[in-house]
Scaffold this motif. Structure first.
Motif, PDB file in Angstrom:
ATOM      1  N   LYS A 105       0.903  -1.054  -0.080  1.00 51.32           N
ATOM      2  CA  LYS A 105       0.017   0.066  -0.208  1.00 51.32           C
ATOM      3  C   LYS A 105       0.760   1.092   0.008  1.00 51.32           C
ATOM      4  N   LEU A 106       0.872   2.046  -1.147  1.00 52.93           N
ATOM      5  CA  LEU A 106       1.596   3.221  -1.127  1.00 52.93           C
ATOM      6  C   LEU A 106       0.981   4.434  -0.619  1.00 52.93           C
ATOM      7  N   SER A 107       1.669   4.792   0.474  1.00 53.64           N
ATOM      8  CA  SER A 107       1.100   6.063   1.438  1.00 53.64           C
ATOM      9  C   SER A 107       1.282   7.167   0.699  1.00 53.64           C
ATOM     10  N   GLU A 108       2.519   7.328  -0.393  1.00 57.42           N
ATOM     11  CA  GLU A 108       2.909   8.415  -0.867  1.00 57.42           C
ATOM     12  C   GLU A 108       3.684   8.129  -2.199  1.00 57.42           C
ATOM     13  N   PRO A 190       8.242   0.546  -2.858  1.00 59.00           N
ATOM     14  CA  PRO A 190       7.563   1.889  -3.484  1.00 59.00           C
ATOM     15  C   PRO A 190       8.078   2.459  -4.528  1.00 59.00           C
ATOM     16  N   TYR A 191       9.409   2.000  -4.961  1.00 59.70           N
ATOM     17  CA  TYR A 191       9.913   2.385  -6.383  1.00 59.70           C
ATOM     18  C   TYR A 191       8.844   2.013  -7.536  1.00 59.70           C
ATOM     19  N   TYR A 192       8.729   0.553  -7.391  1.00 55.26           N
ATOM     20  CA  TYR A 192       7.700  -0.061  -8.461  1.00 55.26           C
ATOM     21  C   TYR A 192       6.406   0.730  -8.408  1.00 55.26           C
ATOM     22  N   LYS A 193       5.771   0.913  -7.163  1.00 54.42           N
ATOM     23  CA  LYS A 193       4.505   1.471  -7.128  1.00 54.42           C
ATOM     24  C   LYS A 193       4.124   2.884  -7.577  1.00 54.42           C
ATOM     25  N   SER A 194       5.533   3.605  -7.450  1.00 52.07           N
ATOM     26  CA  SER A 194       5.381   4.997  -7.637  1.00 52.07           C
ATOM     27  C   SER A 194       5.816   5.386  -9.278  1.00 52.07           C
TER      28      SER A 194
END
Length: 257
Positions: A105-108, A190-194
């Motif tokens: 879950k990406l918060s930011e 978080p890199y992949y999700k961003s």
């Protein structure tokens, strides 16, 4: 070997370490030799550039009792190119926790936060900065893309022997506002999700952990036809596979994201 009654040797590469394994087997009759292959000797001309190592690898592989590979592509290429008995080749892929990336879950959006501005797309590369990863090609391809999309960014995350020369190349091409470098991360999720897309132009891959992780995260991927491409990962809405070293098609794929 004699002291502990060892009867099985595995080598972590197929060239000089593989040769040591062969020598140990020769002087210790009855021992079985397994050679691990972490790259694809036949996906491009990359390994042929070091022709002695290339020939040695082929000879060692043909001599081995067992060969361990990470992907179905590698097994198939050994059977086809070297006429290896398929019973001698075992696939042991790199284990990843798909749920860790799928359910993250990406918060930011960390890339949007670190690189503020009106950026249409942010692309990601992550890995070892070594020649086999074909990063000079990637920078040249992205330069062509930003000529049409000047607000697009590429973030290169990792370390390696080429990092300094790649930074200099970006400066020489006046791409400092489009291509950024970050240190290696132990938490790539978080890199992949961003990112809007992951770019992987490698000349060879034994597997491609990054491609599998990005796929699990649901991030679009543009990758060269190596490793898991066309085997574990197939072309589809989120996976674009390009022939190795084809700059024009790679640029076109980027512009379609």
């Amino acid at each position: 070997i004699k002291k502990y009654g060892i009867n099985f040797i595995t080598t972590q590469d197929s060239s000089f370490t593989g040769l040591i394994g062969r020598a140990l087997r020769f002087f210790n009759r009855g021992i079985k030799l397994e050679i691990q292959l972490h790259g694809d000797l036949f996906s491009s001309d990359y390994y042929k550039k070091d022709f002695i190592r290339y020939l040695l690898s082929k000879s060692n592989i043909k001599s081995a009792d067992k060969i361990r590979v990470a992907s179905h592509r590698n097994k198939e290429s050994l059977i086809k190119k070297l006429e290896i008995d398929k019973r001698k080749v075992r696939i042991k892929p790199v284990v990843i926790n798909n749920g860790c990336f799928k359910n993250y879950k990406l918060s930011e959006n960390i890339l949007r936060r670190r690189y503020p501005g009106e950026h249409g797309k942010i692309f990601l590369w992550l890995g070892r900065m070594e020649p086999v990863k074909n990063l000079n090609f990637l920078i040249d391809a992205f330069k062509s893309a930003v000529e049409e999309k000047p607000d697009w960014l590429l973030v290169l995350v990792g370390e390696g022997s080429m990092k300094h020369s790649l930074i200099e190349k970006v400066k020489n091409l006046s791409l400092e506002k489009n291509i950024y470098f970050e240190s290696w991360t132990q938490d790539p999720a978080p890199y992949y999700k961003s990112a809007d897309c992951v770019l992987l132009p490698s000349l060879s891959e034994g597997y491609s952990l990054v491609a599998m992780e990005a796929s699990a995260a649901g991030t679009p991927i543009i990758m060269a036809d190596v490793g898991v491409a066309n085997y574990e990962l197939r072309s589809g809405p989120k996976v674009t596979i390009i022939p190795v070293g084809n700059k024009d098609k790679f640029v076109q794929a980027i512009l379609k994201i």
